[in-house]
Design a protein around this motif. Structure first.
Motif, PDB file in Angstrom:
ATOM      1  N   ILE A   1       0.875  -1.163   0.000  1.00 42.58           N
ATOM      2  CA  ILE A   1       0.000   0.000   0.000  1.00 42.58           C
ATOM      3  C   ILE A   1       0.916   1.218   0.000  1.00 42.58           C
ATOM      4  O   ILE A   1       2.063   1.153   0.490  1.00 42.58           O
ATOM      5  CB  ILE A   1      -0.958   0.003   1.221  1.00 42.58           C
ATOM      6  N   PHE A   2       0.473   2.339  -0.517  1.00 38.57           N
ATOM      7  CA  PHE A   2       1.357   3.503  -0.638  1.00 38.57           C
ATOM      8  C   PHE A   2       1.556   4.161   0.722  1.00 38.57           C
ATOM      9  O   PHE A   2       0.590   4.443   1.441  1.00 38.57           O
ATOM     10  CB  PHE A   2       0.778   4.520  -1.616  1.00 38.57           C
ATOM     11  N   CYS A   3       2.820   4.411   1.078  1.00 33.57           N
ATOM     12  CA  CYS A   3       3.175   5.083   2.332  1.00 33.57           C
ATOM     13  C   CYS A   3       3.644   6.504   2.023  1.00 33.57           C
ATOM     14  O   CYS A   3       4.580   6.706   1.236  1.00 33.57           O
ATOM     15  CB  CYS A   3       4.289   4.312   3.049  1.00 33.57           C
ATOM     16  N   GLU A   4       3.002   7.505   2.642  1.00 32.97           N
ATOM     17  CA  GLU A   4       3.343   8.908   2.400  1.00 32.97           C
ATOM     18  C   GLU A   4       4.759   9.220   2.882  1.00 32.97           C
ATOM     19  O   GLU A   4       5.456  10.056   2.297  1.00 32.97           O
ATOM     20  CB  GLU A   4       2.338   9.815   3.124  1.00 32.97           C
ATOM     21  N   GLU A   5       5.183   8.582   3.971  1.00 32.68           N
ATOM     22  CA  GLU A   5       6.515   8.858   4.513  1.00 32.68           C
ATOM     23  C   GLU A   5       7.605   8.234   3.648  1.00 32.68           C
ATOM     24  O   GLU A   5       8.613   8.860   3.328  1.00 32.68           O
ATOM     25  CB  GLU A   5       6.615   8.305   5.945  1.00 32.68           C
ATOM     26  N   CYS A   6       7.409   6.985   3.270  1.00 33.93           N
ATOM     27  CA  CYS A   6       8.423   6.282   2.465  1.00 33.93           C
ATOM     28  C   CYS A   6       8.338   6.645   0.987  1.00 33.93           C
ATOM     29  O   CYS A   6       9.273   6.379   0.223  1.00 33.93           O
ATOM     30  CB  CYS A   6       8.258   4.776   2.625  1.00 33.93           C
ATOM     31  N   ARG A   7       7.188   7.227   0.581  1.00 34.72           N
ATOM     32  CA  ARG A   7       6.952   7.588  -0.821  1.00 34.72           C
ATOM     33  C   ARG A   7       7.108   6.369  -1.735  1.00 34.72           C
ATOM     34  O   ARG A   7       7.712   6.413  -2.801  1.00 34.72           O
ATOM     35  CB  ARG A   7       7.899   8.711  -1.289  1.00 34.72           C
ATOM     36  N   ASN A   8       6.497   5.258  -1.283  1.00 36.45           N
ATOM     37  CA  ASN A   8       6.634   4.026  -2.046  1.00 36.45           C
ATOM     38  C   ASN A   8       5.519   3.061  -1.628  1.00 36.45           C
ATOM     39  O   ASN A   8       4.906   3.233  -0.572  1.00 36.45           O
ATOM     40  CB  ASN A   8       8.006   3.398  -1.770  1.00 36.45           C
ATOM     41  N   ASP A   9       5.261   2.080  -2.483  1.00 37.62           N
ATOM     42  CA  ASP A   9       4.339   1.018  -2.092  1.00 37.62           C
ATOM     43  C   ASP A   9       5.059   0.084  -1.137  1.00 37.62           C
ATOM     44  O   ASP A   9       6.170  -0.401  -1.458  1.00 37.62           O
ATOM     45  CB  ASP A   9       3.875   0.228  -3.317  1.00 37.62           C
ATOM     46  N   VAL A  10       4.447  -0.157   0.021  1.00 37.63           N
ATOM     47  CA  VAL A  10       5.135  -0.915   1.060  1.00 37.63           C
ATOM     48  C   VAL A  10       4.241  -2.020   1.605  1.00 37.63           C
ATOM     49  O   VAL A  10       3.021  -1.993   1.461  1.00 37.63           O
ATOM     50  CB  VAL A  10       5.562   0.012   2.225  1.00 37.63           C
TER      51      VAL A  10
END
Length: 334
Positions: A7-16
């Protein structure tokens, strides 16, 4: 704890990947606060709280479930089970209950019903006899007679209302067999099938299966009571009958029934009407009547006996399966 995928993480800026944990939550409905167990999703890499639509839906349902329990409102699962339990669509059920067309659908999709509507739905869920009363009182709300009969049969089964075959008329048994074996049979085709069963059964076994007389109506031989039983179907197929126990039939009855189904019910009601318009029993009963004149004249058993006995002799029939040749000949000569 359970790991999900991407799912997209705003902090990591990636699908995690993310982890789901159960946590105590509170929510407010109608100015009242409720406590319940919900779920949260956290990024597997940085631990940030993530928004996952399906988890949000789960938490909302959990809050509503607590509200329903606290206020005596029917569970959503029970609402969703009602249409299947009684074999009825959501819109027809809503109209049957005297509600707006989409009211039940809204509750089915998760809206919370008022206490009054909830109590009605709870009783419907728990009490087939209550549903049966509502169904009968509101049968005219159905656009399709087939829909009503499907629901009627379902609730009758729930109530244990089996048919008393010992006291059931032969013509009713024949109808149930036809409706069980034929995929699509209209009232017009049903009438003609009954007529051919009566005629050929007499020709082969020298007795009449049905005690009822048929009449020479404009559209061919008609059993009056059967007409009124199924007239609301008009030109639509009659609802099928399920779970017919053919052990109640004699070998002779089943042989004639199956032959009529195979060689006559393959044609439309209109084609079978034309068949009967070229046969002596219907023609002689109507005599000097015009083609469109209403009639209650009886097609006599004597005329049926004479005609079908002659047909049996003419086509050298040995068993009921031999009616195939007659049916094909009638169709060829239309």
């Amino acid at each position: 704890m359970m790991t999900q995928k991407k799912i997209f993480c705003e902090e990591c800026r990636n699908d995690v990947d993310y982890m789901i944990t159960e946590v105590p939550m509170t929510g407010t409905i109608k100015k009242t606060t409720y406590h319940y167990t919900g779920k949260e999703a956290h990024c597997h890499d940085c631990g940030s709280l993530l928004y996952v639509p399906k988890i949000n839906d789960y938490n909302l349902k959990a809050l509503y479930d607590v509200y329903r329990t606290a206020n005596g409102i029917i569970p959503l699962e029970h609402i969703m089970a009602i249409p299947e339990k009684y074999a009825i669509g959501k819109r027809p059920l809503s109209l049957l209950l005297g509600w707006g067309e989409q009211t039940f659908s809204r509750y089915y999709d998760g809206d919370i019903p008022t206490k009054q509507y909830s109590d009605m739905l709870t009783r419907l869920y728990n009490d087939p006899a209550y549903y049966s009363e509502i169904l009968e009182a509101g049968k005219d709300s159905f656009k399709s007679p087939a829909s009503y009969e499907k629901s009627r049969k379902t609730v009758d089964t729930l109530l244990g209302r089996g048919l008393d075959t010992a006291n059931e008329s032969k013509i009713s048994i024949a109808i149930r067999y036809l409706l069980n074996r034929c995929e699509d049979i209209t009232p017009l085709a049903l009438q003609k099938a009954l007529y051919y069963i009566q005629g050929f059964y007499n020709a082969f076994y020298h007795t009449f299966l049905f005690s009822e007389d048929c009449e020479a109506w404009v559209h061919g031989p008609v059993y009056r009571d059967i007409y009124y039983r199924y007239r609301d179907y008009h030109f639509d197929p009659i609802a099928s009958a399920s779970d017919f126990d053919d052990t109640i039939l004699t070998t002779q009855e089943k042989t004639v029934f199956d032959s009529v189904i195979k060689y006559f019910c393959c044609y439309s009601g209109k084609v079978l009407e034309h068949f009967t318009h070229n046969e002596t029993p219907w023609l002689s009963a109507r005599k000097d009547l015009s083609a469109s004149a209403p009639s209650e004249r009886i097609i006599t058993q004597e005329s049926i006996h004479e005609y079908f006995s002659a047909v049996k002799d003419k086509y050298h029939m040995v068993t009921p399966n031999d009616i195939r040749v007659y049916a094909q000949d009638m169709f060829t000569n239309l």
